[in-house]
Write a protein that holds these residues in place. Structure first.
Motif, PDB file in Angstrom:
ATOM      1  N   ALA A 199       0.874  -1.181   0.000  1.00 25.57           N
ATOM      2  CA  ALA A 199       0.000   0.000   0.000  1.00 25.57           C
ATOM      3  C   ALA A 199       0.908   1.228   0.000  1.00 25.57           C
ATOM      4  N   PRO A 200       0.418   2.374  -0.501  1.00 31.47           N
ATOM      5  CA  PRO A 200       1.293   3.561  -0.513  1.00 31.47           C
ATOM      6  C   PRO A 200       1.607   4.021   0.904  1.00 31.47           C
ATOM      7  N   GLU A 201       2.846   4.478   1.102  1.00 32.48           N
ATOM      8  CA  GLU A 201       3.205   5.129   2.370  1.00 32.48           C
ATOM      9  C   GLU A 201       2.572   6.517   2.374  1.00 32.48           C
ATOM     10  N   PRO A 202       2.253   7.072   3.560  1.00 33.71           N
ATOM     11  CA  PRO A 202       1.885   8.494   3.584  1.00 33.71           C
ATOM     12  C   PRO A 202       3.027   9.291   2.941  1.00 33.71           C
ATOM     13  N   LEU A 203       2.679  10.365   2.232  1.00 31.29           N
ATOM     14  CA  LEU A 203       3.707  11.078   1.463  1.00 31.29           C
ATOM     15  C   LEU A 203       4.800  11.618   2.385  1.00 31.29           C
ATOM     16  N   SER A 204       6.013  11.084   2.240  1.00 29.38           N
ATOM     17  CA  SER A 204       7.059  11.396   3.228  1.00 29.38           C
ATOM     18  C   SER A 204       7.477  12.864   3.164  1.00 29.38           C
ATOM     19  N   PHE A 205       7.440  13.484   1.966  1.00 31.68           N
ATOM     20  CA  PHE A 205       7.810  14.914   1.906  1.00 31.68           C
ATOM     21  C   PHE A 205       6.910  15.718   2.853  1.00 31.68           C
ATOM     22  N   ASN A 206       5.628  15.355   2.889  1.00 29.88           N
ATOM     23  CA  ASN A 206       4.678  16.072   3.744  1.00 29.88           C
ATOM     24  C   ASN A 206       4.813  15.676   5.205  1.00 29.88           C
ATOM     25  N   VAL A 207       4.630  14.365   5.454  1.00 32.94           N
ATOM     26  CA  VAL A 207       4.416  13.993   6.857  1.00 32.94           C
ATOM     27  C   VAL A 207       5.692  13.647   7.602  1.00 32.94           C
ATOM     28  N   ALA A 208       6.751  13.204   6.886  1.00 31.53           N
ATOM     29  CA  ALA A 208       7.985  12.863   7.602  1.00 31.53           C
ATOM     30  C   ALA A 208       8.993  14.012   7.548  1.00 31.53           C
ATOM     31  N   MET A 209       8.860  14.891   6.565  1.00 29.48           N
ATOM     32  CA  MET A 209       9.873  15.949   6.424  1.00 29.48           C
ATOM     33  C   MET A 209       9.357  17.324   6.853  1.00 29.48           C
ATOM     34  N   ILE A 210       8.514  17.964   6.024  1.00 31.15           N
ATOM     35  CA  ILE A 210       8.195  19.364   6.332  1.00 31.15           C
ATOM     36  C   ILE A 210       7.210  19.484   7.497  1.00 31.15           C
ATOM     37  N   GLY A 211       6.305  18.510   7.666  1.00 26.94           N
ATOM     38  CA  GLY A 211       5.350  18.591   8.783  1.00 26.94           C
ATOM     39  C   GLY A 211       6.066  18.729  10.125  1.00 26.94           C
ATOM     40  N   PRO A 212       6.945  17.761  10.478  1.00 26.81           N
ATOM     41  CA  PRO A 212       7.658  17.877  11.755  1.00 26.81           C
ATOM     42  C   PRO A 212       8.503  19.151  11.860  1.00 26.81           C
ATOM     43  N   VAL A 213       9.039  19.629  10.724  1.00 34.14           N
ATOM     44  CA  VAL A 213       9.838  20.864  10.767  1.00 34.14           C
ATOM     45  C   VAL A 213       8.960  22.041  11.162  1.00 34.14           C
ATOM     46  N   ILE A 214       7.789  22.170  10.514  1.00 39.34           N
ATOM     47  CA  ILE A 214       6.911  23.309  10.841  1.00 39.34           C
ATOM     48  C   ILE A 214       6.383  23.168  12.267  1.00 39.34           C
ATOM     49  N   ALA A 215       6.035  21.940  12.658  1.00 37.08           N
ATOM     50  CA  ALA A 215       5.522  21.735  14.022  1.00 37.08           C
ATOM     51  C   ALA A 215       6.574  22.105  15.068  1.00 37.08           C
ATOM     52  N   THR A 216       7.864  21.903  14.731  1.00 32.10           N
ATOM     53  CA  THR A 216       8.930  22.140  15.721  1.00 32.10           C
ATOM     54  C   THR A 216       9.489  23.561  15.644  1.00 32.10           C
ATOM     55  N   PHE A 217       9.690  24.056  14.415  1.00 29.47           N
ATOM     56  CA  PHE A 217      10.388  25.349  14.265  1.00 29.47           C
ATOM     57  C   PHE A 217       9.492  26.463  13.733  1.00 29.47           C
ATOM     58  N   GLY A 218       8.273  26.132  13.280  1.00 24.35           N
ATOM     59  CA  GLY A 218       7.425  27.134  12.626  1.00 24.35           C
ATOM     60  C   GLY A 218       6.771  28.085  13.615  1.00 24.35           C
ATOM     61  N   THR A 219       6.284  29.216  13.089  1.00 23.31           N
ATOM     62  CA  THR A 219       5.515  30.154  13.917  1.00 23.31           C
ATOM     63  C   THR A 219       4.097  29.586  14.098  1.00 23.31           C
ATOM     64  N   ASP A 220       3.346  30.160  15.020  1.00 27.09           N
ATOM     65  CA  ASP A 220       1.975  29.685  15.199  1.00 27.09           C
ATOM     66  C   ASP A 220       1.174  29.869  13.915  1.00 27.09           C
ATOM     67  N   ALA A 221       1.409  30.997  13.242  1.00 30.61           N
ATOM     68  CA  ALA A 221       0.671  31.264  11.996  1.00 30.61           C
ATOM     69  C   ALA A 221       1.015  30.199  10.946  1.00 30.61           C
ATOM     70  N   GLN A 222       2.292  29.806  10.853  1.00 33.71           N
ATOM     71  CA  GLN A 222       2.682  28.760   9.881  1.00 33.71           C
ATOM     72  C   GLN A 222       2.039  27.423  10.243  1.00 33.71           C
ATOM     73  N   LYS A 223       2.005  27.133  11.529  1.00 36.10           N
ATOM     74  CA  LYS A 223       1.387  25.856  11.951  1.00 36.10           C
ATOM     75  C   LYS A 223      -0.074  25.816  11.551  1.00 36.10           C
ATOM     76  N   ARG A 224      -0.783  26.925  11.835  1.00 32.38           N
ATOM     77  CA  ARG A 224      -2.226  26.966  11.514  1.00 32.38           C
ATOM     78  C   ARG A 224      -2.439  26.894  10.000  1.00 32.38           C
ATOM     79  N   ARG A 225      -1.585  27.587   9.268  1.00 32.75           N
ATOM     80  CA  ARG A 225      -1.774  27.667   7.818  1.00 32.75           C
ATOM     81  C   ARG A 225      -1.448  26.337   7.122  1.00 32.75           C
ATOM     82  N   PHE A 226      -0.332  25.708   7.541  1.00 32.59           N
ATOM     83  CA  PHE A 226       0.162  24.586   6.729  1.00 32.59           C
ATOM     84  C   PHE A 226      -0.173  23.194   7.270  1.00 32.59           C
ATOM     85  N   LEU A 227      -0.135  23.015   8.607  1.00 35.30           N
ATOM     86  CA  LEU A 227      -0.177  21.626   9.104  1.00 35.30           C
ATOM     87  C   LEU A 227      -1.442  20.850   8.709  1.00 35.30           C
TER      88      LEU A 227
END
Ligand SMILES: Cc1cc2nc3c(=O)[nH]c(=O)nc-3n(C[C@H](O)[C@H](O)[C@H](O)COP(=O)(O)OP(=O)(O)OC[C@H]3O[C@@H](n4cnc5c(N)ncnc54)[C@H](O)[C@@H]3O)c2cc1C
Length: 400
Positions: A86-114
């Motif tokens: 079965a397909p993996e969840p898209l790693s660019f989204n959920v394994a790479m940039i998601g954790p980066v925004i959740a850890t280093f992003g501003t609140d506005a970035q978290k609300r906008r992108f996550l």
């Protein structure tokens, strides 16, 4: 050390297996089993199905709205996806940039992108490598100069996986050309629909279009699309690349290829009238691979068990999993190639159809074998090449 799964972990495996069996489109599964490319819509639909079960972001803790899997559950989850397949969840989204925004992003970035990241409302790609900066990423040259509330970005990136499907690219740019290499880099989030962005396809030797080159010409990126501090991108990059390496052994995928090679060998009758599956050389190679996969799985479980005990930070020994996992997947594809024999040589027209994703429903299985073999040659390059992984092991594990 006990490598057995607990009754709860075994029950979780059954739950994942049942969920895949009841929810994955059989056509998508068949395409993956034959190693044919999926369409953007097929990948998005599956991600949303997983999201409906709160499994689209398996590495996210519960605090970010993820399932809060234990390391063992995460391992089981990916293993079931790989073996199904079965397909993996898209790693660019959920394994790479998601954790980066959740850890280093501003609140506005978290609300906008996550929320959009997890549902694949926005498809992300990784814009790190450049023609002169791959293993030595810190020598990247793409530049961003500040102009009021924007950065003006110029440069070129190469090997962007699935950028032709992507809406956004997380990228590294040089914001201080006078600083030492790592010190002058920032991370920007670039909307690929902005003027000055061009995505050009690269067709690889397996005939597929999965990677691209991305050209950036005077692209005006709002300052609020910078993650972290200006010139503070390198620490974020190390965090992101650490996440990229988790779950990289892909034992389940190799097992799936091996299973397929064995099935195919049963169908192939050699010139002496003997079935290839009964040939002692083939059987020995298949058994040796199975043993190696089991050994790798145990190594992976050991690292997972130890990571659990030491707060879950990436372990440099995961480089062993990347090196060995890649070697074994390549070996499995070689075994499948020998099972296919001369019929693995697709005619040029068939090869083109494969590259275009228009493979006829009744295509003979053997014609997808050579492209898989060819595409796996790149596995020892992306995600950190084998030589670079060996350097990491020499320095951090062996202390050389
Ligand atoms: C299929 C594919 C998909 C990719 N997807 C992406 C993507 O989505 N986004 C992205 O940004 N990048 C992506 N990449 C790029 C990938 O990260 C780089 O190709 C990789 O880091 C190697 O860099 P390079 O190609 O510049 O090769 P180089 O770094 O020039 O390496 C060439 C050779 O030299 C060896 N080498 C380099 N340095 C050392 C050293 N210090 N010691 C010993 N040997 C060394 C390497 O192992 C390799 O064999 C992808 C690449 C491929 C092939």
């Amino acid at each position: 050390m006990d490598f057995d799964f607990t009754p709860e972990e075994r029950a979780f495996r059954t739950q994942v297996r049942d969920f895949i069996a009841s929810n994955l489109d059989p056509q998508v599964q068949a395409k993956l089993a034959e190693h044919r490319s999926l369409t953007r819509d097929e990948i998005v639909a599956w991600q949303r199905t997983l999201d409906g079960r709160n499994w689209a972001t398996p590495s996210w803790p519960a605090a970010w709205g993820g399932p809060g899997f234990t390391p063992v559950q995460r391992y089981i989850f990916f293993d079931e996806l790989h073996q199904a397949p079965a397909p993996e969840p898209l790693s660019f989204n959920v394994a790479m940039i998601g954790p980066v925004i959740a850890t280093f992003g501003t609140d506005a970035q978290k609300r906008r992108f996550l929320p959009r990241i997890r549902r694949l409302d926005d498809w992300w790609c990784q814009g790190f490598s450049e023609p002169g900066a791959g293993s030595d990423l810190a020598s990247l040259k793409a530049s961003a100069r500040r102009d009021g509330e924007h950065y003006v970005v110029n440069g070129s990136k190469i090997w962007q996986g699935m950028a032709h499907y992507a809406d956004w690219m997380f990228t590294l740019v040089r914001t201080d050309p006078t600083a030492t290499k790592q010190a002058g880099i920032s991370m920007l989030l670039i909307d690929l629909r902005l003027p000055g962005v061009e995505v050009r396809p690269i067709v690889t030797m397996d005939g597929r279009h999965e990677v691209n080159a991305v050209f950036l010409d005077e692209v005006r990126v709002p300052v609020d699309c910078r993650v972290g501090e200006e010139n503070g991108g390198w620490a974020i990059t190390k965090f992101l690349l650490g996440n990229e390496r988790t779950g990289i052994a892909r034992v389940g995928m190799s097992r799936h290829i091996l299973r397929r090679a064995r099935t195919l060998a049963q169908q192939r009758i050699a010139s002496g009238g003997e079935c290839l599956a009964d040939d002692p050389v083939f059987r020995q190679a298949a058994a040796a691979l199975e043993i190696e996969l089991h050994a790798l799985e145990i190594t992976q479980m050991r690292l997972i068990a130890e990571a659990d005990a030491h707060s879950g930070t990436p372990d440099p020994r995961s480089s062993i999993l990347k090196i060995r996992g890649t070697q074994l997947r390549q070996q499995a594809s070689e075994l499948m190639l020998s099972a296919a024999g001369p019929s693995a040589l697709a005619a040029a027209g068939e090869f083109q159809a494969f590259a275009d994703g228009q493979w006829p429903a009744q295509a003979p299985w053997s014609t997808t074998v050579a492209p898989v073999y060819l595409s796996l040659r790149a596995a020892s390059i992306y995600g950190g090449s084998t030589e670079v992984q060996k350097n990491i092991l020499a320095k951090t594990v062996l202390g050389l």
